[in-house]
Design an enzyme around this catalytic site. Structure first.
Site, PDB file in Angstrom:
ATOM      1  N   GLY A  12     -18.450  30.910 -21.924  1.00 14.72           N
ATOM      2  CA  GLY A  12     -18.147  29.696 -21.194  1.00 14.72           C
ATOM      3  C   GLY A  12     -16.755  29.175 -21.509  1.00 14.72           C
ATOM      4  O   GLY A  12     -16.062  29.669 -22.414  1.00 14.72           O
ATOM      5  N   TYR A 154     -28.888  15.489 -16.091  1.00 12.86           N
ATOM      6  CA  TYR A 154     -27.981  16.146 -17.049  1.00 12.86           C
ATOM      7  C   TYR A 154     -27.721  15.244 -18.245  1.00 12.86           C
ATOM      8  O   TYR A 154     -27.878  15.653 -19.397  1.00 12.86           O
ATOM      9  CB  TYR A 154     -26.665  16.494 -16.354  1.00 12.86           C
ATOM     10  CG  TYR A 154     -25.552  16.890 -17.310  1.00 12.86           C
ATOM     11  CD1 TYR A 154     -25.636  18.081 -18.030  1.00 12.86           C
ATOM     12  CD2 TYR A 154     -24.442  16.074 -17.496  1.00 12.86           C
ATOM     13  CE1 TYR A 154     -24.631  18.441 -18.923  1.00 12.86           C
ATOM     14  CE2 TYR A 154     -23.439  16.427 -18.372  1.00 12.86           C
ATOM     15  CZ  TYR A 154     -23.535  17.609 -19.083  1.00 12.86           C
ATOM     16  OH  TYR A 154     -22.539  17.967 -19.972  1.00 12.86           O
TER      17      TYR A 154
END
Length: 338
Positions: A12, A154
């Site tokens: 990532g 989230y």
């Protein structure tokens, strides 16, 4: 002897930069990443390929929910420190697929905490987000203020991670630091991030969506500054105080656990319209702007108080957003030959 760090999310954006920094400093790093298709897997594999050129880096491809694989890798590697960055990212995607956030961010994080508890590691560091401040409107945000008004799933999963981590730190005397990121950007960035989307669209003569008519403010934090801050926090291991009175003013250290929350931000809120104008200046090209209303779950502003970070590490992010944009644009043009 090389210190060993297990990093989740090394394919990532942030995990790649952190692994690179630690490898350059002489650490041995094992990366764990699911290489999911949330965005271009080729970009993720390219990041991992670069890290694998370093002799002190190894990696495993697997999802956080696979507890058996995580356990086996941790047992084989025997890390001194764990930095947990892997997550289902993206505020807006959480409106479309909330279950992915529960699976990766709650169950997956629990699996990482279980490894840290079982192996009795020296320090567990885990990523949270400025989104946990939610509807708070007193700025700059400081770690000691209450944050119970999250506006997206989230953000809610990240706040759950903080609560879970505090419980584990208390129950198992597990030194734990949670860091709250503020709008990270930079080279090798994610395609779903604003800077990437804006540069890509402007160069291709496509319109960009400008939410709240550009009257939004963000504390843009350059990724290399961010990972330097994480590097400093690795050595700032929280210890349980003997009494509440020993906790200094402004410190988020828990009175009942070796646990701390730390903001990592540039401490400078920037208007979205100014950010876009800086991109246009750097590209030498005007954007086609599609002005829109505020998106559901979004907040008008974020702004970090980074005094605790500086007190703990002697460092704070300082890259001006214009400088950071220029670095990103140079990388983007080179990577995509534009």
């Amino acid at each position: 002897m090389q210190r060993k760090v297990l990093i989740t999310g090394t394919a990532g954006f942030i995990g790649f930069h952190l692994a690179k920094l630690l490898l350059d400093e002489g650490f041995r790093v094992h990366g764990y990443d699911g290489i999911t298709d949330y965005y271009d897997v080729n970009l993720k594999r390219r990041r991992h390929a670069m890290l694998l050129q370093h002799g002190s880096f190894s990696a495993t491809e697997g999802i956080l929910e696979d507890a058996a694989l995580l356990d086996r890798i941790a047992d084989e590697f025997q890390p001194d420190v764990i930095v947990h960055l892997a997550a289902q990212a993206g505020v807006r995607y959480s409106l479309e697929n909330p279950r992915a956030y529960l699976d990766a961010n709650v169950i997956g994080t629990f699996n990482v905490m279980e490894i840290a508890r079982r192996l009795e590691i020296q320090h567990l560091l885990m990523a949270s987000t400025s989104s946990v401040y939610g509807a708070n409107d007193e700025m700059p945000f400081i770690e000691t203020e209450k944050a119970d008004s999250q506006l997206t799933i989230y953000a809610a999963t990240k706040k759950a991670n903080e609560s879970m981590a505090h419980a584990y730190a208390h129950l198992w005397n597990l030194p734990t630091t949670m860091f709250r990121f503020f709008t990270v950007y930079g080279t090798w960035g994610r395609p779903d991030l604003a800077l990437y989307k804006f540069v890509d669209a402007i160069l291709d003569d496509r319109p960009i969506d400008v939410y709240n008519h550009g009257e939004m403010y963000r504390d843009f934090t350059y990724v290399e500054d961010l990972v330097r801050a994480i590097r400093g926090l690795i050595d700032a291991v929280p210890m349980r105080p003997v009494s509440k009175e020993e906790i200094e003013a402004g410190d988020s250290l828990s009175p009942v656990a070796p646990f701390r929350i730390v903001n990592i931000g540039n401490s400078d809120k920037v208007r979205l319209l100014d950010f876009i104008e800086a991109i246009e200046t750097c590209l030498g090209k005007k954007a086609i702007r599609n002005y829109m209303e505020m998106q559901k779950g979004d907040v008008p502003a974020t702004w970090a108080n980074a005094e605790l970070l500086q007190r703990l590490t002697g460092y704070r992010p300082q890259t001006d957003f214009r400088e950071g944009i220029a670095k990103f644009v140079a990388w983007f043009r080179d990577y995509y030959s534009k």
